[in-house]
Design a protein around this motif. Sequence first.
Motif, short mmCIF file in Angstrom:
data_model
loop_
_atom_site.label_atom_id
_atom_site.label_comp_id
_atom_site.label_asym_id
_atom_site.label_seq_id
_atom_site.Cartn_x
_atom_site.Cartn_y
_atom_site.Cartn_z
N GLY A 196 9.99 34.19 -28.81
CA GLY A 196 9.15 34.67 -29.91
C GLY A 196 9.33 33.80 -31.15
N GLU A 197 10.59 33.48 -31.46
CA GLU A 197 10.85 32.65 -32.63
C GLU A 197 10.31 31.23 -32.43
OE1 GLU A 197 14.46 31.68 -35.78
OE2 GLU A 197 14.95 32.67 -33.89
N GLU A 237 7.69 30.45 -30.77
CA GLU A 237 6.23 30.46 -30.99
C GLU A 237 5.89 30.56 -32.47
OE1 GLU A 237 5.19 33.43 -28.14
OE2 GLU A 237 5.22 31.97 -26.51
N ARG A 238 6.69 31.38 -33.19
CA ARG A 238 6.44 31.52 -34.63
C ARG A 238 6.68 30.16 -35.34
NH1 ARG A 238 9.55 32.30 -38.89
NH2 ARG A 238 11.46 32.72 -37.72
N GLY A 261 4.08 27.54 -34.67
CA GLY A 261 2.90 27.78 -35.51
C GLY A 261 3.12 27.22 -36.91
N GLU A 262 4.31 27.46 -37.47
CA GLU A 262 4.60 26.94 -38.81
C GLU A 262 4.62 25.43 -38.81
OE1 GLU A 262 8.20 28.64 -40.37
OE2 GLU A 262 7.49 30.71 -40.05
#
Lengths: 344, 257
Positions: free
Chosen positions: B229-230, B232-233, B236-237
Motif C-alpha cells: 500500500g505504501e 503504491e502511495r 503516485g507521489e
Amino acid sequence: MTPALRVLNPGPHSSLQDLGRPGYQRMGVARGGALDGLGARAANALVGNRAGTGVVECILAGFAFALEAEGARVAFFGGRAPVRVRSSTRRDIGPAEVGRTMKLSRGDVVEVGTISSSSTLYMAVEGGFRVAPRLGSVSTDLRGGFGGFEGRLIKAGDLLPLALDDVPDAETMVLQGVDLAVPGKLRVVEGPQAGHFSIVERDRFFSSTYALASSSNRMAAKLVGPVLAHAGGFNIVSDGMVPGSIQVPGDGSPIVLRSESQTTGGYPKIGVVISADLPALGRAPVGAALSFERVSMAQAEAAAREFAALARSLPDRVVPARERDVAALLSTANLISGVVDASA
Amino acid sequence: MSAIDVPSNGVTPDFRILPVGDTAISVEFGDSISRETNQKVLDLAAGIEAAGISGIVETAATFRSLLVMRDPTQISFEALARAISAIPRKTTLRGTAARTWRIPVCYDRAVAEDIEEVAARVGVSSDEFASIHASVAHHVYMLGFLPGQPYLGDLPERISLPRRLAPRAKVAAGSVGIAMRMTCVFPRESPCGLNVVGRTPAPLSARALDGAPSLAPGDGVRFRPITLGEFERLAGEASAGASILELEAPAPSVQAT
C-alpha cells in the motif's frame, strides 16, 4: 505559432543529437551524441552554426518534414541520399542535394530517401532546434530515455521546434574537402585488458577482416568474423568504458562500443578505437568490412590533433556553391543527385 | 602499450595505469571487489579533482579502478600518468565523508518476482529476508550501465546467491536485484540477470538527470521496508514529482582501523 519542422515520415531511426554530454559518466550517463561527430559538425558548419548545435541524425534512411516557419536554411551532410523538395511557392531553390544549403519557405516539404555509402546522415538547420538541454546537451539518450525530443526517436506528427522563425536570403553554400567515406581500417590502441588475450589471438584480431552485424546500433557495432579465445576467463570486475572500447564477451565475437556506449562493462577489452576514427566507426553501415590496425599511443595522439585541426577548419571549407558548380561543369561531373519538383 | 606499475611506498605496486584508447586511462587498484579498494579509488578521484590537472575531462569511479577521461590534444598519456602518480595519496577516514540515503523498498511478492524463491534457497522466510536486507548498511561502489544505476555492497554471505540462470528480458523500473554480494537498483525498465527481491518507488534516474543531489560512489544506503500500500502511495507521489529519497542525519564519524 512556434516555428517548427512537422515530421511527416520519421524514417527508420532519426533522433536529435549534438556532440554529447561529457562529465556525467560517474552517474552512469553515457557521453552519447552523434554517431558520426564529423558529419554532424559538417552539417552545422554549412549553415553557420557552432559545432555543438543539435542536428537530426538519420540512420539507414532520411526523413520527411514540412516547414512550419517563415523561412529556414537547412543542410544535409553524411552518406549519399536522394533529396526531394516540394516547394510550396513554386520558387526555384536550386538543386537539392546532400552537402548543399537550401533556403526553405513555409509549407515546403523535404523528403530524404535511403542513405547509401554510409549509415548516417545529418540535417542542420540554421539557429538549431529549440529544445531544453538535459545535462548540458540536446542529444537523445535512447537507453536512458531522456534528452533530445522527448527522450526518444522522432515520429510522424512531431513538431520539432526551431530557434529561428526566418533567416535572410544568402548564397547557396557547399563544403569542400571533407570526405566521409568509410575506411576499411580503424586504428586501435591496445589495452586496457589486451593481456587477457595471447599474442596469437591479438595478432589474429589485427590481421582479420570483420563484417558489421545487422544487430549493430547506436550503442555498439557488433563484429562477425574470427572469434577470439580468452587467455583466462572472460569475466572481469566491471570497469569504466569509453566509446571505441572493443570488448570480447564469452562467445569470442568482438563488440565495439559506439557513442551511446554503456558506461561500465565486465568483459575484457582487447583495445580501443582511437578518437579520430570514432566518426568512421559511427558511420560504418551494416555489412561493412572492417579491419583494425594497431597504432602506438603517440600515433593516436597525433591523429587526435589532426582531427581537431580538421574540425576547426570546417567553417573555412564552406564556400559558395557557384564556385564549385563552375568547376564541376568544367570537369563534366554530375553532382546533382537530387530533384527539385516545383509542381507541388 | 603496456601498463605502468606505480609503487605507493617504493616497494609494492599499489595501482596500475592502463591505456584506454587516447581519450582515457584506467587507474586500477587490484582485481577484486572490496570496500578498501573502492575507497582508494574514491580517494584518488578526490585527489585528482583537488589537483586541477588541465586536460582532464572527467573521472568515473568503478569497483576497483578509476577511469580518467582526457582530451588527448591537451594532455598526453605520459604526462597524465606522471601527474596522477605525483598526487599525494591520503586515506579518508571511512565514515567521515559519506552520506547515507534511505530508500523505501517493497519486498512484497507482488512486486518482487523472486523473493520467495530467493528466501527459500537461502533458508529464511520472505519477511526474514527483507529484514536482513534492510538491516545492512550498503555502500555505493559505483553508478553505471544506465543513468543513476547504483551497485551496492556488501550483502551478508548468508543471504547471497548467484545470478539467475536465465536472465529476464524485462524487469520494472525500481526493481531491486541481488547477485553474489551485490544489490543493484534498476532505474528504468531493463533486462536483468539478477534475482529481483524488491521494488522501490524512488525515481533514481530522474534525480540524477535533473542535477538534484543523488546517490554517488562512497555514499551509504539503507533500505526501508514498506508495504504494498505504501509502495503504491509513494509511487503516485513520485510520478507527481516527489523525490522519495531521504538523507539520513549524518552519522558520527568512525575512525578507520
